[in-house]
Design a protein around this motif. Structure first.
Motif, PDB file in Angstrom:
ATOM      1  N   LYS A 107      30.621  55.290  33.837  1.00 25.36           N
ATOM      2  CA  LYS A 107      30.372  54.548  32.567  1.00 25.36           C
ATOM      3  C   LYS A 107      29.066  54.037  32.701  1.00 25.36           C
ATOM      4  O   LYS A 107      28.287  54.020  31.416  1.00 25.36           O
ATOM      5  N   ILE A 108      28.749  53.193  33.734  1.00 24.67           N
ATOM      6  CA  ILE A 108      27.347  52.643  33.433  1.00 24.67           C
ATOM      7  C   ILE A 108      26.339  53.615  33.449  1.00 24.67           C
ATOM      8  O   ILE A 108      25.251  53.448  32.551  1.00 24.67           O
ATOM      9  N   ALA A 109      26.665  54.868  34.275  1.00 26.57           N
ATOM     10  CA  ALA A 109      25.505  55.848  34.069  1.00 26.57           C
ATOM     11  C   ALA A 109      25.577  56.419  32.497  1.00 26.57           C
ATOM     12  O   ALA A 109      24.363  57.027  32.162  1.00 26.57           O
ATOM     13  N   ALA A 110      26.441  56.393  31.938  1.00 22.11           N
ATOM     14  CA  ALA A 110      26.531  57.014  30.454  1.00 22.11           C
ATOM     15  C   ALA A 110      25.816  55.750  29.532  1.00 22.11           C
ATOM     16  O   ALA A 110      26.103  55.945  28.440  1.00 22.11           O
ATOM     17  N   GLY A 111      25.741  54.499  30.182  1.00 17.61           N
ATOM     18  CA  GLY A 111      24.938  53.676  29.440  1.00 17.61           C
ATOM     19  C   GLY A 111      25.885  52.338  28.770  1.00 17.61           C
ATOM     20  O   GLY A 111      25.598  51.456  28.077  1.00 17.61           O
ATOM     21  N   GLU A 112      27.229  52.327  29.469  1.00 19.66           N
ATOM     22  CA  GLU A 112      28.198  51.393  29.132  1.00 19.66           C
ATOM     23  C   GLU A 112      27.810  49.981  30.019  1.00 19.66           C
ATOM     24  O   GLU A 112      26.987  50.190  31.065  1.00 19.66           O
ATOM     25  N   LYS A 113      28.683  49.181  29.342  1.00 19.12           N
ATOM     26  CA  LYS A 113      28.307  47.755  30.201  1.00 19.12           C
ATOM     27  C   LYS A 113      29.643  47.676  30.986  1.00 19.12           C
ATOM     28  O   LYS A 113      30.722  47.323  30.067  1.00 19.12           O
ATOM     29  N   VAL A 114      29.946  47.352  31.903  1.00 17.92           N
ATOM     30  CA  VAL A 114      31.099  47.251  32.865  1.00 17.92           C
ATOM     31  C   VAL A 114      31.056  45.844  33.448  1.00 17.92           C
ATOM     32  O   VAL A 114      30.430  45.378  33.861  1.00 17.92           O
ATOM     33  N   ALA A 115      32.725  45.332  33.424  1.00 16.27           N
ATOM     34  CA  ALA A 115      32.698  44.077  33.974  1.00 16.27           C
ATOM     35  C   ALA A 115      33.933  44.305  34.739  1.00 16.27           C
ATOM     36  O   ALA A 115      34.998  44.883  34.371  1.00 16.27           O
ATOM     37  N   VAL A 116      33.864  43.362  35.984  1.00 16.17           N
ATOM     38  CA  VAL A 116      35.069  43.306  36.766  1.00 16.17           C
ATOM     39  C   VAL A 116      35.428  41.893  36.814  1.00 16.17           C
ATOM     40  O   VAL A 116      34.668  41.150  37.066  1.00 16.17           O
ATOM     41  N   LEU A 117      36.949  41.734  36.568  1.00 19.59           N
ATOM     42  CA  LEU A 117      37.432  40.202  36.604  1.00 19.59           C
ATOM     43  C   LEU A 117      38.233  39.965  37.673  1.00 19.59           C
ATOM     44  O   LEU A 117      39.038  40.662  38.324  1.00 19.59           O
ATOM     45  N   PHE A 118      37.601  38.648  38.187  1.00 20.78           N
ATOM     46  CA  PHE A 118      38.262  38.177  39.461  1.00 20.78           C
ATOM     47  C   PHE A 118      39.211  36.929  39.059  1.00 20.78           C
ATOM     48  O   PHE A 118      38.384  35.955  38.443  1.00 20.78           O
ATOM     49  N   GLY A 119      40.330  36.696  39.406  1.00 24.26           N
ATOM     50  CA  GLY A 119      41.138  35.508  38.873  1.00 24.26           C
ATOM     51  C   GLY A 119      40.879  34.371  39.740  1.00 24.26           C
ATOM     52  O   GLY A 119      40.349  34.565  41.129  1.00 24.26           O
ATOM     53  N   PRO A 120      41.381  33.299  39.331  1.00 23.98           N
ATOM     54  CA  PRO A 120      41.264  31.993  40.443  1.00 23.98           C
ATOM     55  C   PRO A 120      42.133  32.138  41.586  1.00 23.98           C
ATOM     56  O   PRO A 120      43.312  33.027  41.675  1.00 23.98           O
ATOM     57  N   GLU A 121      41.977  31.562  42.730  1.00 19.63           N
ATOM     58  CA  GLU A 121      42.372  31.683  44.019  1.00 19.63           C
ATOM     59  C   GLU A 121      44.017  31.315  43.929  1.00 19.63           C
ATOM     60  O   GLU A 121      44.838  32.144  44.705  1.00 19.63           O
ATOM     61  N   ARG A 122      44.642  30.450  43.114  1.00 19.51           N
ATOM     62  CA  ARG A 122      45.823  29.912  43.402  1.00 19.51           C
ATOM     63  C   ARG A 122      46.689  31.171  42.733  1.00 19.51           C
ATOM     64  O   ARG A 122      47.826  31.669  43.301  1.00 19.51           O
ATOM     65  N   ALA A 123      46.488  31.488  41.711  1.00 27.78           N
ATOM     66  CA  ALA A 123      47.637  32.205  40.759  1.00 27.78           C
ATOM     67  C   ALA A 123      46.969  33.757  40.218  1.00 27.78           C
ATOM     68  O   ALA A 123      47.810  34.432  39.728  1.00 27.78           O
ATOM     69  N   GLY A 124      45.805  33.721  40.346  1.00 27.86           N
ATOM     70  CA  GLY A 124      45.206  35.249  39.783  1.00 27.86           C
ATOM     71  C   GLY A 124      45.159  34.987  38.267  1.00 27.86           C
ATOM     72  O   GLY A 124      45.110  33.876  37.701  1.00 27.86           O
ATOM     73  N   LEU A 125      44.658  36.176  37.922  1.00 26.83           N
ATOM     74  CA  LEU A 125      44.621  36.134  36.182  1.00 26.83           C
ATOM     75  C   LEU A 125      45.822  36.173  35.450  1.00 26.83           C
ATOM     76  O   LEU A 125      46.981  36.473  35.736  1.00 26.83           O
ATOM     77  N   GLU A 126      45.437  35.356  34.126  1.00 24.10           N
ATOM     78  CA  GLU A 126      46.700  35.289  33.319  1.00 24.10           C
ATOM     79  C   GLU A 126      47.062  36.768  32.746  1.00 24.10           C
ATOM     80  O   GLU A 126      46.024  37.442  32.424  1.00 24.10           O
ATOM     81  N   ASN A 127      48.227  36.655  32.175  1.00 22.01           N
ATOM     82  CA  ASN A 127      48.613  38.168  31.519  1.00 22.01           C
ATOM     83  C   ASN A 127      47.567  38.264  30.305  1.00 22.01           C
ATOM     84  O   ASN A 127      47.181  39.632  29.980  1.00 22.01           O
ATOM     85  N   ASP A 128      47.215  37.512  29.611  1.00 27.11           N
ATOM     86  CA  ASP A 128      46.572  37.766  28.313  1.00 27.11           C
ATOM     87  C   ASP A 128      45.005  38.124  28.864  1.00 27.11           C
ATOM     88  O   ASP A 128      44.489  38.702  28.272  1.00 27.11           O
ATOM     89  N   GLU A 129      44.739  37.526  29.880  1.00 26.72           N
ATOM     90  CA  GLU A 129      43.227  38.027  30.565  1.00 26.72           C
ATOM     91  C   GLU A 129      43.279  39.345  30.815  1.00 26.72           C
ATOM     92  O   GLU A 129      42.419  40.376  30.666  1.00 26.72           O
ATOM     93  N   ILE A 130      44.353  39.602  31.636  1.00 24.94           N
ATOM     94  CA  ILE A 130      44.504  41.287  32.026  1.00 24.94           C
ATOM     95  C   ILE A 130      44.611  42.127  30.833  1.00 24.94           C
ATOM     96  O   ILE A 130      44.229  43.119  30.980  1.00 24.94           O
ATOM     97  N   ALA A 131      45.383  41.648  29.818  1.00 20.48           N
ATOM     98  CA  ALA A 131      45.620  42.346  28.582  1.00 20.48           C
ATOM     99  C   ALA A 131      44.113  42.836  27.792  1.00 20.48           C
ATOM    100  O   ALA A 131      43.975  43.717  27.321  1.00 20.48           O
ATOM    101  N   ARG A 132      42.951  42.037  28.325  1.00 17.87           N
ATOM    102  CA  ARG A 132      41.819  42.386  27.654  1.00 17.87           C
ATOM    103  C   ARG A 132      41.056  43.530  28.662  1.00 17.87           C
ATOM    104  O   ARG A 132      40.124  43.751  28.163  1.00 17.87           O
ATOM    105  N   ALA A 133      41.628  43.831  29.664  1.00 16.23           N
ATOM    106  CA  ALA A 133      41.035  45.039  30.778  1.00 16.23           C
ATOM    107  C   ALA A 133      41.473  46.268  30.209  1.00 16.23           C
ATOM    108  O   ALA A 133      42.566  46.730  29.719  1.00 16.23           O
ATOM    109  N   ASN A 134      40.740  47.232  30.504  1.00 20.62           N
ATOM    110  CA  ASN A 134      40.672  48.619  30.018  1.00 20.62           C
ATOM    111  C   ASN A 134      41.555  49.315  31.173  1.00 20.62           C
ATOM    112  O   ASN A 134      42.454  50.170  30.820  1.00 20.62           O
ATOM    113  N   ALA A 135      41.446  48.636  32.159  1.00 24.85           N
ATOM    114  CA  ALA A 135      42.228  49.181  33.588  1.00 24.85           C
ATOM    115  C   ALA A 135      42.443  47.989  34.521  1.00 24.85           C
ATOM    116  O   ALA A 135      41.729  47.186  34.510  1.00 24.85           O
ATOM    117  N   ILE A 136      43.315  48.255  35.622  1.00 16.46           N
ATOM    118  CA  ILE A 136      43.721  47.221  36.687  1.00 16.46           C
ATOM    119  C   ILE A 136      43.117  48.044  38.097  1.00 16.46           C
ATOM    120  O   ILE A 136      43.288  49.029  38.239  1.00 16.46           O
TER     121      ILE A 136
END
Length: 248
Positions: A107-136
């Motif tokens: 995707k980056i080679a095709a010109g897209e901007k990619v982000a990777v989310l890392f959650g907080p140490e204790r509980a990880g990402l919240e469901n509404d944050e994961i819902a914003r992702a295209n994949a896990i």
């Protein structure tokens, strides 16, 4: 200044300890990644403990972009991956770290901007944050102990990124101050051993001599010999012959 290498942004969401932010920066820079975004760090920013832990990767902390919310951190991104130990019932593609970084590189080679989310140490990402992702991104870990430290998770994903875009040498043998022995040098070594062993009566009984010589030649061909190795083996044989002659 950040490097001009196309790469994903690593987004640390509500990190709780400065030490873990520093460890994440160090892990990123180990694999030439330097686009760090931090969302609402618990202990504020800047953080001296993060600087100490980052060691030589402090530049990433100086250049890190700080955001108040996840949507703000992702506003310019077209494809988002979320790291989590469990999909939590959401219908999304679940990728291994290797496959995730393959997709990111494409995707980056095709010109897209990619982000990777890392959650907080204790509980990880919240469901509404994961819902914003295209994949896990799901790491195949021990199901009875699936929690990864933030720095470890960043390191693992960063390594997979390097495997996709960098030159990874999977097998190498440093030679020091020598070179691999040539076929001619190994043939000469075989001749030397055959001659001396013949004189010593090693190839016995006679009807097995040719087979024994073949096995000896095969032995040399299976050994990854350097020129230093060959010289040493010649020297061993010469010294053994001298010792035998002195004994007589």
């Amino acid at each position: 200044m950040p490097t001009d290498q196309p790469q994903p942004a690593f987004v640390l969401v509500r990190p709780q300890m400065g030490e873990n932010i520093g460890a994440a920066a160090r892990a990123m820079w180990n694999f030439t990644l330097d686009r760090m975004r931090i969302v609402a760090p618990r202990d504020g920013w800047p953080n001296e403990k993060a600087v100490v832990m980052a060691s030589g990767a402090g530049r990433l902390l100086d250049e890190a972009q700080i955001y108040g919310t996840v949507p703000e951190a992702l506003q310019d991104c077209t494809y988002v991956l979320a790291t989590t130990a469990r999909p939590r019932g959401l219908t999304k593609p679940v990728l291994s770290p290797e496959r995730a970084m393959q997709v990111a590189a494409e995707k980056i080679a095709a010109g897209e901007k990619v982000a990777v989310l890392f959650g907080p140490e204790r509980a990880g990402l919240e469901n509404d944050e994961i819902a914003r992702a295209n994949a896990i991104i799901s790491v195949p870990v021990n199901p009875d102990f699936a929690s990864l430290n933030l720095g470890q998770c960043v390191l693992l994903v960063a390594y997979e990124w390097m495997r996709q875009v960098g030159e990874v040498t999977h097998d190498v043998t440093p030679l020091g101050k020598t070179d691999w022995a040539t076929g001619l040098e190994i043939d000469a070594l075989g001749d030397h051993f055959e001659e001396r062993l013949e004189e010593a009566g090693f190839f016995f009984p006679e009807h097995k001599a040719e087979s024994m010589k073949m096995n000896l030649r095969n032995l040399w061909s299976r050994m990854p010999l350097t020129q230093v190795d060959v010289r040493m083996l010649h020297g061993i044989m010469r010294q053994m012959v001298r010792w035998k002659e002195r004994g007589e």
